[in-house]
Design a protein around this motif. Sequence first.
Motif, short mmCIF file in Angstrom:
data_model
loop_
_atom_site.label_atom_id
_atom_site.label_comp_id
_atom_site.label_asym_id
_atom_site.label_seq_id
_atom_site.Cartn_x
_atom_site.Cartn_y
_atom_site.Cartn_z
N ASP A 13 78.67 49.20 -16.84
CA ASP A 13 77.55 50.11 -17.03
C ASP A 13 77.72 51.40 -16.25
N MET A 14 78.31 51.31 -15.08
CA MET A 14 78.39 52.45 -14.18
C MET A 14 79.85 52.77 -13.88
N SER A 15 80.53 53.30 -14.85
CA SER A 15 81.97 53.48 -14.69
C SER A 15 82.32 54.73 -13.91
N HIS A 16 81.34 55.58 -13.57
CA HIS A 16 81.73 56.77 -12.83
C HIS A 16 82.12 56.43 -11.40
N SER A 17 82.83 57.32 -10.76
CA SER A 17 83.52 57.00 -9.52
C SER A 17 82.62 56.72 -8.33
N GLU A 18 81.35 57.10 -8.36
CA GLU A 18 80.52 56.94 -7.17
C GLU A 18 80.45 55.51 -6.70
N TRP A 19 80.41 54.53 -7.60
CA TRP A 19 80.36 53.14 -7.16
C TRP A 19 81.38 52.29 -7.89
N SER A 20 82.48 52.90 -8.20
CA SER A 20 83.57 52.13 -8.80
C SER A 20 84.35 51.43 -7.68
N ALA A 21 85.51 50.94 -7.98
CA ALA A 21 86.29 50.17 -7.02
C ALA A 21 86.97 51.08 -6.00
N ASP A 22 86.28 52.06 -5.52
CA ASP A 22 86.74 52.99 -4.50
C ASP A 22 86.46 52.38 -3.13
N ASP A 23 87.24 52.76 -2.14
CA ASP A 23 87.02 52.17 -0.82
C ASP A 23 86.49 53.17 0.21
N THR A 24 85.95 54.29 -0.24
CA THR A 24 85.35 55.22 0.71
C THR A 24 84.04 54.64 1.22
N PRO A 25 83.63 55.03 2.43
CA PRO A 25 82.35 54.52 2.94
C PRO A 25 81.17 54.79 2.00
N ASP A 26 81.14 55.97 1.39
CA ASP A 26 80.03 56.27 0.47
C ASP A 26 80.06 55.37 -0.76
N ALA A 27 81.25 55.09 -1.28
CA ALA A 27 81.37 54.24 -2.47
C ALA A 27 80.99 52.80 -2.13
N ILE A 28 81.39 52.33 -0.95
CA ILE A 28 81.03 50.97 -0.53
C ILE A 28 79.52 50.86 -0.41
N ARG A 31 77.90 50.90 -3.84
CA ARG A 31 78.09 49.61 -4.51
C ARG A 31 77.12 48.58 -3.94
N ARG A 32 76.99 48.55 -2.60
CA ARG A 32 76.06 47.63 -1.95
C ARG A 32 74.63 47.87 -2.45
N ASN A 33 74.24 49.13 -2.52
CA ASN A 33 72.89 49.46 -2.95
C ASN A 33 72.62 49.03 -4.38
N VAL A 34 73.59 49.26 -5.25
CA VAL A 34 73.43 48.87 -6.65
C VAL A 34 73.37 47.34 -6.77
N SER A 87 60.89 39.59 3.50
CA SER A 87 60.71 40.11 4.85
C SER A 87 61.76 41.17 5.14
N GLN A 88 61.49 41.99 6.12
CA GLN A 88 62.46 42.99 6.54
C GLN A 88 63.74 42.30 6.99
N ALA A 89 63.62 41.21 7.74
CA ALA A 89 64.80 40.48 8.22
C ALA A 89 65.63 39.94 7.06
N ASP A 90 64.96 39.38 6.06
CA ASP A 90 65.70 38.85 4.90
C ASP A 90 66.37 39.97 4.11
N ALA A 91 65.68 41.10 3.97
CA ALA A 91 66.27 42.23 3.25
C ALA A 91 67.50 42.75 3.99
N LEU A 92 67.41 42.85 5.32
CA LEU A 92 68.55 43.31 6.11
C LEU A 92 69.72 42.34 6.02
N ARG A 93 69.42 41.03 6.06
CA ARG A 93 70.47 40.02 5.92
C ARG A 93 71.17 40.15 4.57
N LEU A 94 70.38 40.33 3.53
CA LEU A 94 70.94 40.48 2.19
C LEU A 94 71.79 41.75 2.10
N LEU A 95 71.31 42.84 2.66
CA LEU A 95 72.09 44.08 2.64
C LEU A 95 73.43 43.90 3.36
N ARG A 96 73.43 43.21 4.48
CA ARG A 96 74.70 42.94 5.19
C ARG A 96 75.64 42.10 4.34
#
Length: 110
Positions: A13-28, A31-34, A87-96
């Motif tokens: 669905d999202m083939s553009h480079s912002e969250w593709s298999a790039d390894d830059t901190p912004d792309a990572i 990808r995490r956010n998506v 909870s905030q704690a659960d959301a943070l755990r999931l984000l990690r």
Amino acid sequence: MTMQAAARVMEADMSHSEWSADDTPDAIRARRNVLFGYWAGERMGLSGEALSRYARQMHLADYVVKGDQDLIVKIQQDFEAMNLTISQADALRLLRSLHQQALRESGCTD
């Protein structure tokens, strides 16, 4: 849908480079956010294009304030509207956890 299935949908669905298999901190981070958006959207009963749209919106919500608080506020408000809670704690755990998944999927070792 499993997280692996969500990742495949995201790639298709999202083939553009912002969250593709790039390894830059912004792309990572993107990808995490998506992935976070896909996880949350599924719990709210979204599917198809609505789920993909929500996942993109979750990523864009990360630009409100520095750090993850903007994502946590968004998910808590969206869940509350659907009579769900996280909870905030659960959301943070999931984000990690999703950050680690994004790193693995990009081939990054850090």
